[in-house]
Motif scaffolding. Sequence first.
Motif, mmCIF file in Angstrom:
data_model
loop_
_atom_site.group_PDB
_atom_site.id
_atom_site.type_symbol
_atom_site.label_atom_id
_atom_site.label_comp_id
_atom_site.label_asym_id
_atom_site.label_seq_id
_atom_site.Cartn_x
_atom_site.Cartn_y
_atom_site.Cartn_z
ATOM 1 N N LEU A 1 40.153 40.466 50.687
ATOM 2 C CA LEU A 1 41.350 39.666 50.441
ATOM 3 C C LEU A 1 41.631 39.553 48.944
ATOM 4 O O LEU A 1 42.768 39.690 48.497
ATOM 5 C CB LEU A 1 41.184 38.275 51.045
ATOM 6 C CG LEU A 1 40.942 38.224 52.556
ATOM 7 C CD1 LEU A 1 40.651 36.815 53.000
ATOM 8 C CD2 LEU A 1 42.119 38.791 53.300
ATOM 9 N N ARG A 2 40.594 39.313 48.168
ATOM 10 C CA ARG A 2 40.745 39.180 46.719
ATOM 11 C C ARG A 2 41.257 40.480 46.102
ATOM 12 O O ARG A 2 42.171 40.473 45.276
ATOM 13 C CB ARG A 2 39.393 38.794 46.110
ATOM 14 C CG ARG A 2 39.461 38.194 44.760
ATOM 15 C CD ARG A 2 38.103 37.703 44.273
ATOM 16 N NE ARG A 2 37.486 36.751 45.180
ATOM 17 C CZ ARG A 2 36.380 36.978 45.888
ATOM 18 N NH1 ARG A 2 35.771 38.145 45.818
ATOM 19 N NH2 ARG A 2 35.885 36.054 46.665
ATOM 20 N N HIS A 3 40.690 41.595 46.532
ATOM 21 C CA HIS A 3 41.096 42.899 45.999
ATOM 22 C C HIS A 3 42.548 43.202 46.349
ATOM 23 O O HIS A 3 43.320 43.673 45.509
ATOM 24 C CB HIS A 3 40.162 43.990 46.557
ATOM 25 C CG HIS A 3 40.304 45.294 45.868
ATOM 26 N ND1 HIS A 3 41.144 46.272 46.331
ATOM 27 C CD2 HIS A 3 39.734 45.772 44.736
ATOM 28 C CE1 HIS A 3 41.071 47.313 45.523
ATOM 29 N NE2 HIS A 3 40.221 47.036 44.548
ATOM 30 N N LYS A 51 50.850 34.483 41.090
ATOM 31 C CA LYS A 51 50.041 33.280 41.041
ATOM 32 C C LYS A 51 50.932 32.099 40.679
ATOM 33 O O LYS A 51 51.899 32.244 39.931
ATOM 34 C CB LYS A 51 48.963 33.410 39.977
ATOM 35 C CG LYS A 51 47.857 34.360 40.320
ATOM 36 C CD LYS A 51 46.833 34.314 39.205
ATOM 37 C CE LYS A 51 45.769 35.352 39.412
ATOM 38 N NZ LYS A 51 44.804 35.364 38.310
ATOM 39 N N LEU A 99 44.941 40.976 47.093
ATOM 40 C CA LEU A 99 45.821 40.058 46.376
ATOM 41 C C LEU A 99 46.011 40.477 44.921
ATOM 42 O O LEU A 99 47.114 40.366 44.376
ATOM 43 C CB LEU A 99 45.281 38.626 46.442
ATOM 44 C CG LEU A 99 45.555 37.877 47.729
ATOM 45 C CD1 LEU A 99 44.823 36.546 47.738
ATOM 46 C CD2 LEU A 99 47.038 37.653 47.925
ATOM 47 N N ARG A 100 44.962 40.970 44.291
ATOM 48 C CA ARG A 100 45.100 41.463 42.915
ATOM 49 C C ARG A 100 46.054 42.641 42.847
ATOM 50 O O ARG A 100 46.874 42.742 41.933
ATOM 51 C CB ARG A 100 43.738 41.871 42.356
ATOM 52 C CG ARG A 100 42.893 40.723 41.942
ATOM 53 C CD ARG A 100 41.645 41.185 41.245
ATOM 54 N NE ARG A 100 40.754 40.072 41.007
ATOM 55 C CZ ARG A 100 39.442 40.125 41.140
ATOM 56 N NH1 ARG A 100 38.857 41.239 41.512
ATOM 57 N NH2 ARG A 100 38.703 39.069 40.893
ATOM 58 N N GLY A 141 45.806 30.774 49.229
ATOM 59 C CA GLY A 141 44.903 31.533 48.374
ATOM 60 C C GLY A 141 43.890 32.316 49.185
ATOM 61 O O GLY A 141 44.034 32.503 50.393
ATOM 62 N N VAL A 142 42.856 32.758 48.504
ATOM 63 C CA VAL A 142 41.823 33.568 49.148
ATOM 64 C C VAL A 142 41.117 32.763 50.237
ATOM 65 O O VAL A 142 40.874 33.266 51.337
ATOM 66 C CB VAL A 142 40.806 34.085 48.103
ATOM 67 C CG1 VAL A 142 39.661 34.810 48.776
ATOM 68 C CG2 VAL A 142 41.485 35.002 47.116
ATOM 69 N N ASP A 191 49.554 41.504 43.313
ATOM 70 C CA ASP A 191 49.995 40.843 42.094
ATOM 71 C C ASP A 191 50.398 41.887 41.046
ATOM 72 O O ASP A 191 51.408 41.719 40.353
ATOM 73 C CB ASP A 191 48.887 39.942 41.554
ATOM 74 C CG ASP A 191 49.344 39.081 40.393
ATOM 75 O OD1 ASP A 191 50.531 38.694 40.379
ATOM 76 O OD2 ASP A 191 48.518 38.794 39.512
ATOM 77 N N ARG A 251 36.086 37.640 52.078
ATOM 78 C CA ARG A 251 36.954 37.262 50.969
ATOM 79 C C ARG A 251 37.075 38.355 49.917
ATOM 80 O O ARG A 251 38.027 38.367 49.151
ATOM 81 C CB ARG A 251 36.457 35.965 50.351
ATOM 82 C CG ARG A 251 36.658 34.790 51.303
ATOM 83 C CD ARG A 251 36.208 33.499 50.678
ATOM 84 N NE ARG A 251 34.757 33.460 50.552
ATOM 85 C CZ ARG A 251 33.961 32.803 51.374
ATOM 86 N NH1 ARG A 251 34.459 32.139 52.382
ATOM 87 N NH2 ARG A 251 32.667 32.801 51.194
ATOM 88 N N GLY A 252 36.131 39.272 49.869
ATOM 89 C CA GLY A 252 36.196 40.351 48.869
ATOM 90 C C GLY A 252 37.394 41.262 49.084
ATOM 91 O O GLY A 252 38.093 41.626 48.135
ATOM 92 N N LYS A 279 43.998 29.270 39.321
ATOM 93 C CA LYS A 279 43.058 30.291 38.846
ATOM 94 C C LYS A 279 43.575 31.670 39.147
ATOM 95 O O LYS A 279 44.191 31.940 40.104
ATOM 96 C CB LYS A 279 41.701 30.106 39.497
ATOM 97 C CG LYS A 279 40.965 28.919 38.989
ATOM 98 C CD LYS A 279 39.583 28.885 39.603
ATOM 99 C CE LYS A 279 38.809 27.706 39.114
ATOM 100 N NZ LYS A 279 37.492 27.619 39.685
#
Length: 125
Positions: A105-107, A120, A109-110, A76-77, A113, A102-103, A125
Amino acid sequence: ARRKMSKSATVKDVPAAPFIKALAEHFKSGGQFDVPEYCRYIKTASFKELGPYDPDFYFVRAASIARKVYLEGGVGVGGLAKVYGGSARKGTRKCHFQRGSRGILRHILRQLDDMKIVQKKKGQK
């Protein structure tokens, strides 16, 4: 007579650097990736002094993340932040490990996806 089965190459068979470079070029030319406006001004981790010099670093990081998720699965993140972390040098004080940003990485990964490259796990989550 027996026929020889041809082996197909997987991500594990290809060296990391050429694979990431080719996938980053695919992301860049595909036009499906939405690079944020603030990307020119950000650093990839809090312990870095400057942002990346490569203008296409976002696509390279996305390709690297896609490869990591494929190889490790279930990361995950937080896990990716550890992978992209490094040593924070504080002048004369001792170096300590710090996580990556992490910002970003999160962007990424979205977006991966949305492109159906990663998914996921159910119940996560």
